[in-house]
Motif scaffolding. Sequence first.
Motif, PDB file in Angstrom:
ATOM      1  N   MET A   1      -5.143  -0.007   7.170  1.00 51.52           N
ATOM      2  CA  MET A   1      -4.262  -0.522   6.129  1.00 51.52           C
ATOM      3  C   MET A   1      -4.056  -2.008   6.355  1.00 51.52           C
ATOM      4  SD  MET A   1      -1.438   2.570   5.761  1.00 51.52           S
ATOM      5  CE  MET A   1      -0.743   1.934   4.230  1.00 51.52           C
ATOM      6  N   ASP A   2      -4.539  -2.799   5.404  1.00 48.22           N
ATOM      7  CA  ASP A   2      -4.442  -4.261   5.479  1.00 48.22           C
ATOM      8  C   ASP A   2      -5.009  -4.801   6.797  1.00 48.22           C
ATOM      9  OD1 ASP A   2      -3.952  -6.736   4.498  1.00 48.22           O
ATOM     10  OD2 ASP A   2      -1.782  -6.694   4.789  1.00 48.22           O
TER      11      ASP A   2
ATOM     12  N   ARG B   1     -12.965  16.542   3.578  1.00 45.65           N
ATOM     13  CA  ARG B   1     -14.382  16.821   3.377  1.00 45.65           C
ATOM     14  C   ARG B   1     -15.267  15.754   4.010  1.00 45.65           C
ATOM     15  NH1 ARG B   1     -14.417  17.320  -3.012  1.00 45.65           N
ATOM     16  NH2 ARG B   1     -13.138  15.456  -2.667  1.00 45.65           N
ATOM     17  N   GLY B   2     -14.625  14.739   4.590  1.00 52.28           N
ATOM     18  CA  GLY B   2     -15.392  13.671   5.198  1.00 52.28           C
ATOM     19  C   GLY B   2     -15.718  12.542   4.242  1.00 52.28           C
ATOM     20  N   ARG B   3     -15.118  12.566   3.068  1.00 50.96           N
ATOM     21  CA  ARG B   3     -15.381  11.515   2.085  1.00 50.96           C
ATOM     22  C   ARG B   3     -14.534  10.289   2.414  1.00 50.96           C
ATOM     23  NH1 ARG B   3     -14.172  11.829  -4.315  1.00 50.96           N
ATOM     24  NH2 ARG B   3     -12.259  12.706  -3.451  1.00 50.96           N
ATOM     25  N   MET B   4     -15.188   9.191   2.693  1.00 53.70           N
ATOM     26  CA  MET B   4     -14.492   7.968   3.084  1.00 53.70           C
ATOM     27  C   MET B   4     -14.379   7.006   1.912  1.00 53.70           C
ATOM     28  SD  MET B   4     -15.374   5.300   6.206  1.00 53.70           S
ATOM     29  CE  MET B   4     -14.834   6.427   7.489  1.00 53.70           C
ATOM     30  N   PHE B   5     -13.173   6.458   1.740  1.00 55.55           N
ATOM     31  CA  PHE B   5     -12.950   5.429   0.727  1.00 55.55           C
ATOM     32  C   PHE B   5     -12.751   4.099   1.449  1.00 55.55           C
ATOM     33  CE2 PHE B   5      -9.980   2.693  -1.567  1.00 55.55           C
ATOM     34  CZ  PHE B   5     -10.644   2.544  -2.774  1.00 55.55           C
ATOM     35  N   LEU B   6     -13.440   3.053   0.977  1.00 50.10           N
ATOM     36  CA  LEU B   6     -13.351   1.746   1.634  1.00 50.10           C
ATOM     37  C   LEU B   6     -13.158   0.656   0.589  1.00 50.10           C
ATOM     38  CD1 LEU B   6     -13.751  -0.051   4.198  1.00 50.10           C
ATOM     39  CD2 LEU B   6     -16.175  -0.125   3.603  1.00 50.10           C
ATOM     40  N   ASP B   7     -12.129  -0.169   0.821  1.00 49.35           N
ATOM     41  CA  ASP B   7     -11.887  -1.313  -0.058  1.00 49.35           C
ATOM     42  C   ASP B   7     -11.793  -2.543   0.828  1.00 49.35           C
ATOM     43  OD1 ASP B   7     -11.001  -2.023  -3.030  1.00 49.35           O
ATOM     44  OD2 ASP B   7      -9.802  -3.222  -1.640  1.00 49.35           O
ATOM     45  N   ARG B   8     -12.731  -3.463   0.659  1.00 52.68           N
ATOM     46  CA  ARG B   8     -12.769  -4.657   1.509  1.00 52.68           C
ATOM     47  C   ARG B   8     -11.925  -5.774   0.935  1.00 52.68           C
ATOM     48  NH1 ARG B   8     -19.066  -5.785   2.541  1.00 52.68           N
ATOM     49  NH2 ARG B   8     -18.164  -7.398   3.886  1.00 52.68           N
TER      50      ARG B   8
ATOM     51  N   LEU C   1       0.820  -1.220   0.000  1.00 50.02           N
ATOM     52  CA  LEU C   1       0.000   0.000   0.000  1.00 50.02           C
ATOM     53  C   LEU C   1       0.850   1.264   0.000  1.00 50.02           C
ATOM     54  CD1 LEU C   1      -2.869  -1.039   2.421  1.00 50.02           C
ATOM     55  CD2 LEU C   1      -3.127  -0.360   0.034  1.00 50.02           C
ATOM     56  N   ASP C   2       1.997   1.240   0.683  1.00 52.36           N
ATOM     57  CA  ASP C   2       2.871   2.416   0.688  1.00 52.36           C
ATOM     58  C   ASP C   2       3.407   2.701  -0.710  1.00 52.36           C
ATOM     59  OD1 ASP C   2       2.655   2.987   3.428  1.00 52.36           O
ATOM     60  OD2 ASP C   2       4.119   1.448   3.916  1.00 52.36           O
ATOM     61  N   ASP C   3       3.734   1.639  -1.465  1.00 55.63           N
ATOM     62  CA  ASP C   3       4.166   1.809  -2.856  1.00 55.63           C
ATOM     63  C   ASP C   3       3.045   2.454  -3.675  1.00 55.63           C
ATOM     64  OD1 ASP C   3       6.604   0.542  -2.359  1.00 55.63           O
ATOM     65  OD2 ASP C   3       5.787  -1.439  -2.813  1.00 55.63           O
TER      66      ASP C   3
ATOM     67  N   PHE D   1     -12.871  -4.685  11.412  1.00 54.48           N
ATOM     68  CA  PHE D   1     -11.693  -4.027  10.839  1.00 54.48           C
ATOM     69  C   PHE D   1     -10.911  -4.981   9.935  1.00 54.48           C
ATOM     70  CE2 PHE D   1     -11.822  -1.621  15.061  1.00 54.48           C
ATOM     71  CZ  PHE D   1     -12.586  -0.590  14.524  1.00 54.48           C
ATOM     72  N   LYS D   2     -10.840  -6.245  10.323  1.00 54.13           N
ATOM     73  CA  LYS D   2     -10.039  -7.215   9.577  1.00 54.13           C
ATOM     74  C   LYS D   2     -10.596  -7.502   8.193  1.00 54.13           C
ATOM     75  CE  LYS D   2      -8.131  -9.510  13.660  1.00 54.13           C
ATOM     76  NZ  LYS D   2      -8.005 -10.794  14.405  1.00 54.13           N
ATOM     77  N   GLU D   3     -11.852  -7.114   7.954  1.00 56.25           N
ATOM     78  CA  GLU D   3     -12.453  -7.314   6.636  1.00 56.25           C
ATOM     79  C   GLU D   3     -11.999  -6.248   5.643  1.00 56.25           C
ATOM     80  OE1 GLU D   3     -16.655  -7.487   6.775  1.00 56.25           O
ATOM     81  OE2 GLU D   3     -16.730  -9.077   8.291  1.00 56.25           O
ATOM     82  N   VAL D   4     -11.367  -5.198   6.157  1.00 60.54           N
ATOM     83  CA  VAL D   4     -11.022  -4.037   5.321  1.00 60.54           C
ATOM     84  C   VAL D   4      -9.559  -4.087   4.920  1.00 60.54           C
ATOM     85  CG1 VAL D   4     -10.959  -1.523   5.213  1.00 60.54           C
ATOM     86  CG2 VAL D   4     -12.773  -2.672   6.500  1.00 60.54           C
ATOM     87  N   PHE D   5      -9.313  -3.980   3.616  1.00 61.12           N
ATOM     88  CA  PHE D   5      -7.941  -3.926   3.119  1.00 61.12           C
ATOM     89  C   PHE D   5      -7.389  -2.504   3.228  1.00 61.12           C
ATOM     90  CE2 PHE D   5      -4.993  -3.664  -0.683  1.00 61.12           C
ATOM     91  CZ  PHE D   5      -3.947  -4.302  -0.041  1.00 61.12           C
ATOM     92  N   TYR D   6      -8.211  -1.533   2.823  1.00 59.12           N
ATOM     93  CA  TYR D   6      -7.766  -0.141   2.902  1.00 59.12           C
ATOM     94  C   TYR D   6      -8.970   0.771   3.112  1.00 59.12           C
ATOM     95  CZ  TYR D   6      -5.578   4.313   1.693  1.00 59.12           C
ATOM     96  OH  TYR D   6      -5.111   5.601   1.730  1.00 59.12           O
ATOM     97  N   CYS D   7      -8.797   1.740   4.009  1.00 64.18           N
ATOM     98  CA  CYS D   7      -9.845   2.727   4.272  1.00 64.18           C
ATOM     99  C   CYS D   7      -9.177   4.060   4.541  1.00 64.18           C
ATOM    100  CB  CYS D   7     -10.692   2.298   5.470  1.00 64.18           C
ATOM    101  SG  CYS D   7     -11.939   3.536   5.950  1.00 64.18           S
ATOM    102  N   SER D   8      -9.678   5.106   3.896  1.00 63.93           N
ATOM    103  CA  SER D   8      -9.116   6.449   4.112  1.00 63.93           C
ATOM    104  C   SER D   8     -10.252   7.464   4.167  1.00 63.93           C
ATOM    105  CB  SER D   8      -8.134   6.821   2.994  1.00 63.93           C
ATOM    106  OG  SER D   8      -8.825   6.986   1.764  1.00 63.93           O
ATOM    107  N   ILE D   9      -9.909   8.658   4.645  1.00 61.34           N
ATOM    108  CA  ILE D   9     -10.900   9.728   4.715  1.00 61.34           C
ATOM    109  C   ILE D   9     -10.220  11.054   4.379  1.00 61.34           C
ATOM    110  CG2 ILE D   9     -10.573  10.292   7.182  1.00 61.34           C
ATOM    111  CD1 ILE D   9     -13.683  10.455   7.330  1.00 61.34           C
TER     112      ILE D   9
END
Length: 230
Positions: free
Chosen positions: A179-180, A221-228, A114-116, A210-218
């Motif tokens: 993250m992961d 503006r409060g817009r959340m991105f979620l990738d399971r 994810l850092d890459d 939490f363990k179901e989520v690969f990546y989540c950011s905000i």
Amino acid sequence: MDILTIFFRTVLIYFVVFLMLRLMGKREIGKLSLFDLVISIMIAEIAVFVLEDAAKPLMAGLVPMATLVLIQIFIAYITLKNRNLRILFDGEPSVIIKEGLIDREEMRKHRYNLDDLMQQLRQNKIMNVADVEFAVLEPSGKLSVVEKSQKEKVKETTIDEHGLKGTIRYEGLPLPLIMDGKVQDDNLEKIGKTRFWLKNQLQIKGARDFKEVFYCSIDHRGRMFLDRKR
């Protein structure tokens, strides 16, 4: 005499290596395939070997370098005619983000973390994964990115801000919250939130843990991105 010999050998090897690299083709250095890179490194090593020992005959270096260039030209020719061989020697692009979703298995396959991903997105002047429709990792290691349309961005922002508007108290780049599968507690503190709040937001989006989520950011503006994880 030895100094003059070294001087003339250095000049000669310089022009020989320059000519050989020109014969290999006009690719940018950062876009060399793995095969081209190996050939280039080997030529450089042989050149150093010849220069380090003035007692070594020049032909002991020139013949191996010429051989490597001929191999490279031959491989380049046959891969030009055959796509399967081209994939074998040069590799093929890998889709890291498809339709806004991160492909975890593809990242793991290429040992790409994810850092890459975050670093290369920033190099493409994209600060938020939520803005990406497709991201392709090229054989050269460069990340090619296709952003979402402005209409899609506005739609997602409207949906997210409906539940989060006025609750985020920070300005800056999007913050990774998970993250992961691991919660980034320091980033939660930056926005003045807790794990309990985060878990509630995840449940709203259909993730139970939490363990179901690969990546989540905000973002600010409060817009959340979620990738399971899939």
